[in-house]
Design a protein around this motif. Structure first.
Motif, mmCIF file in Angstrom:
data_model
loop_
_atom_site.group_PDB
_atom_site.id
_atom_site.type_symbol
_atom_site.label_atom_id
_atom_site.label_comp_id
_atom_site.label_asym_id
_atom_site.label_seq_id
_atom_site.Cartn_x
_atom_site.Cartn_y
_atom_site.Cartn_z
ATOM 1 N N VAL A 26 0.810 -1.208 0.000
ATOM 2 C CA VAL A 26 0.000 0.000 0.000
ATOM 3 C C VAL A 26 0.850 1.266 0.000
ATOM 4 C CG1 VAL A 26 -1.673 1.326 1.356
ATOM 5 C CG2 VAL A 26 -1.975 -1.114 1.067
ATOM 6 N N GLN A 27 2.008 1.237 0.677
ATOM 7 C CA GLN A 27 2.895 2.392 0.775
ATOM 8 C C GLN A 27 2.198 3.584 1.444
ATOM 9 O OE1 GLN A 27 6.197 2.306 -0.231
ATOM 10 N NE2 GLN A 27 5.918 0.166 -0.731
ATOM 11 N N HIS A 28 1.462 3.314 2.495
ATOM 12 C CA HIS A 28 0.771 4.354 3.252
ATOM 13 C C HIS A 28 1.634 4.774 4.435
ATOM 14 C CE1 HIS A 28 -2.296 6.161 5.869
ATOM 15 N NE2 HIS A 28 -2.877 6.472 4.720
ATOM 16 N N ALA A 29 1.537 6.017 4.837
ATOM 17 C CA ALA A 29 2.371 6.561 5.919
ATOM 18 C C ALA A 29 2.226 5.787 7.228
ATOM 19 C CB ALA A 29 2.033 8.033 6.136
ATOM 20 N N SER A 30 1.061 5.239 7.498
ATOM 21 C CA SER A 30 0.838 4.534 8.766
ATOM 22 C C SER A 30 1.354 3.093 8.736
ATOM 23 C CB SER A 30 -0.651 4.520 9.111
ATOM 24 O OG SER A 30 -1.367 3.764 8.150
ATOM 25 N N ALA A 31 1.762 2.611 7.581
ATOM 26 C CA ALA A 31 2.143 1.202 7.439
ATOM 27 C C ALA A 31 3.333 0.829 8.316
ATOM 28 C CB ALA A 31 2.442 0.877 5.985
ATOM 29 N N LEU A 32 4.322 1.682 8.406
ATOM 30 C CA LEU A 32 5.531 1.355 9.157
ATOM 31 C C LEU A 32 5.228 0.996 10.605
ATOM 32 C CD1 LEU A 32 8.643 1.183 9.260
ATOM 33 C CD2 LEU A 32 8.594 3.567 9.979
ATOM 34 N N GLY A 33 4.529 1.855 11.302
ATOM 35 C CA GLY A 33 4.213 1.598 12.707
ATOM 36 C C GLY A 33 3.343 0.370 12.899
ATOM 37 N N ILE A 34 2.375 0.217 12.043
ATOM 38 C CA ILE A 34 1.464 -0.920 12.151
ATOM 39 C C ILE A 34 2.210 -2.229 11.904
ATOM 40 C CG2 ILE A 34 -0.521 -2.026 11.055
ATOM 41 C CD1 ILE A 34 -1.649 0.858 10.656
ATOM 42 N N LEU A 35 3.043 -2.261 10.875
ATOM 43 C CA LEU A 35 3.764 -3.493 10.552
ATOM 44 C C LEU A 35 4.834 -3.829 11.574
ATOM 45 C CD1 LEU A 35 4.048 -3.062 6.698
ATOM 46 C CD2 LEU A 35 2.678 -4.764 7.928
ATOM 47 N N THR A 36 5.520 -2.832 12.112
ATOM 48 C CA THR A 36 6.544 -3.149 13.116
ATOM 49 C C THR A 36 5.901 -3.738 14.368
ATOM 50 O OG1 THR A 36 6.590 -0.843 13.873
ATOM 51 C CG2 THR A 36 8.291 -1.525 12.302
ATOM 52 N N ARG A 37 4.695 -3.322 14.697
ATOM 53 C CA ARG A 37 3.996 -3.940 15.846
ATOM 54 C C ARG A 37 3.663 -5.406 15.553
ATOM 55 N NH1 ARG A 37 1.890 1.169 15.951
ATOM 56 N NH2 ARG A 37 -0.040 0.631 14.918
ATOM 57 N N HIS A 56 9.173 -4.568 1.467
ATOM 58 C CA HIS A 56 8.541 -3.909 0.328
ATOM 59 C C HIS A 56 8.408 -2.405 0.562
ATOM 60 C CE1 HIS A 56 7.730 -7.425 -2.048
ATOM 61 N NE2 HIS A 56 7.109 -8.008 -1.048
ATOM 62 N N LEU A 57 8.216 -2.008 1.812
ATOM 63 C CA LEU A 57 8.125 -0.575 2.108
ATOM 64 C C LEU A 57 9.448 0.130 1.852
ATOM 65 C CD1 LEU A 57 6.087 -0.279 5.435
ATOM 66 C CD2 LEU A 57 5.365 0.365 3.139
ATOM 67 N N ASP A 58 10.557 -0.598 2.051
ATOM 68 C CA ASP A 58 11.891 -0.045 1.821
ATOM 69 C C ASP A 58 12.116 1.226 2.647
ATOM 70 O OD1 ASP A 58 14.435 0.035 0.768
ATOM 71 O OD2 ASP A 58 13.828 1.019 -1.093
ATOM 72 N N ASP A 59 11.745 1.153 3.920
ATOM 73 C CA ASP A 59 11.856 2.305 4.821
ATOM 74 C C ASP A 59 12.965 2.044 5.835
ATOM 75 O OD1 ASP A 59 11.498 4.262 6.827
ATOM 76 O OD2 ASP A 59 9.354 4.381 6.409
ATOM 77 N N HIS A 60 13.957 2.893 5.856
ATOM 78 C CA HIS A 60 15.096 2.733 6.768
ATOM 79 C C HIS A 60 14.694 2.821 8.241
ATOM 80 C CE1 HIS A 60 18.375 2.692 3.758
ATOM 81 N NE2 HIS A 60 17.433 3.247 3.029
ATOM 82 N N GLU A 61 13.528 3.346 8.519
ATOM 83 C CA GLU A 61 13.041 3.428 9.893
ATOM 84 C C GLU A 61 12.745 2.042 10.479
ATOM 85 O OE1 GLU A 61 12.732 6.212 11.863
ATOM 86 O OE2 GLU A 61 13.777 7.221 10.222
ATOM 87 N N ALA A 62 12.595 1.036 9.638
ATOM 88 C CA ALA A 62 12.269 -0.319 10.099
ATOM 89 C C ALA A 62 13.510 -1.153 10.418
ATOM 90 C CB ALA A 62 11.440 -1.036 9.042
ATOM 91 N N VAL A 63 14.685 -0.638 10.143
ATOM 92 C CA VAL A 63 15.906 -1.442 10.243
ATOM 93 C C VAL A 63 16.139 -1.984 11.643
ATOM 94 C CG1 VAL A 63 18.435 -1.339 10.057
ATOM 95 C CG2 VAL A 63 17.000 -0.427 8.228
ATOM 96 N N GLU A 64 16.044 -1.171 12.661
ATOM 97 C CA GLU A 64 16.322 -1.637 14.029
ATOM 98 C C GLU A 64 15.365 -2.749 14.448
ATOM 99 O OE1 GLU A 64 19.014 -0.922 15.732
ATOM 100 O OE2 GLU A 64 19.664 0.476 14.175
ATOM 101 N N GLU A 65 14.090 -2.611 14.113
ATOM 102 C CA GLU A 65 13.115 -3.639 14.454
ATOM 103 C C GLU A 65 13.401 -4.938 13.703
ATOM 104 O OE1 GLU A 65 12.367 -0.519 13.767
ATOM 105 O OE2 GLU A 65 11.167 0.256 15.417
#
Length: 121
Positions: A26-37, A56-65
């Protein structure tokens, strides 16, 4: 997006898995937080699909998780998180991926770690 977020909390593990998989597309802004949970979900397939979706999101914010998840007790979850880190290509993951390559008891996880490191360089 609202429906996918609700589906991630569904009692049915199949619904949670598919929602995690779709959320990554989806590439939605809320996806990162929801998926990391969902990386902490009790169902291993949901954790696996959440890791794939984060790749698939390819967001560096997810790396630590994702680095934390490559220590999961389930090999398929470790492999998915390893793949996702390779997709994101963040140097913070190199040490953890190298450890998976050298020490993981599962050959598929080791192959994923080799691919991830190769994809980064």
């Amino acid at each position: 997006v609202r429906a996918l977020g609700a589906a991630l909390a569904d009692e049915d593990t199949c619904v949670r898995r598919m929602a995690a998989r779709l959320f990554g597309r989806v590439q939605h802004a809320s996806a990162l937080g929801i998926l990391t949970r969902r990386l902490e979900d009790r169902d291993e397939r949901t954790r696996q699909m959440a890791a794939v979706a984060l790749g698939h999101l390819d967001d560096h914010e997810a790396v630590e998780e994702l680095i934390a998840v490559i220590e999961d007790r389930v090999a398929a979850v470790r492999a998915a998180a390893t793949w996702a880190l390779g997709e994101i290509e963040d140097e913070r993951a190199v040490t953890a991926l190298t450890r998976r390559l050298e020490d993981d008891p599962d050959p598929f996880v080791r192959r994923q770690a080799a691919w991830a490191l190769g994809n980064m360089y």
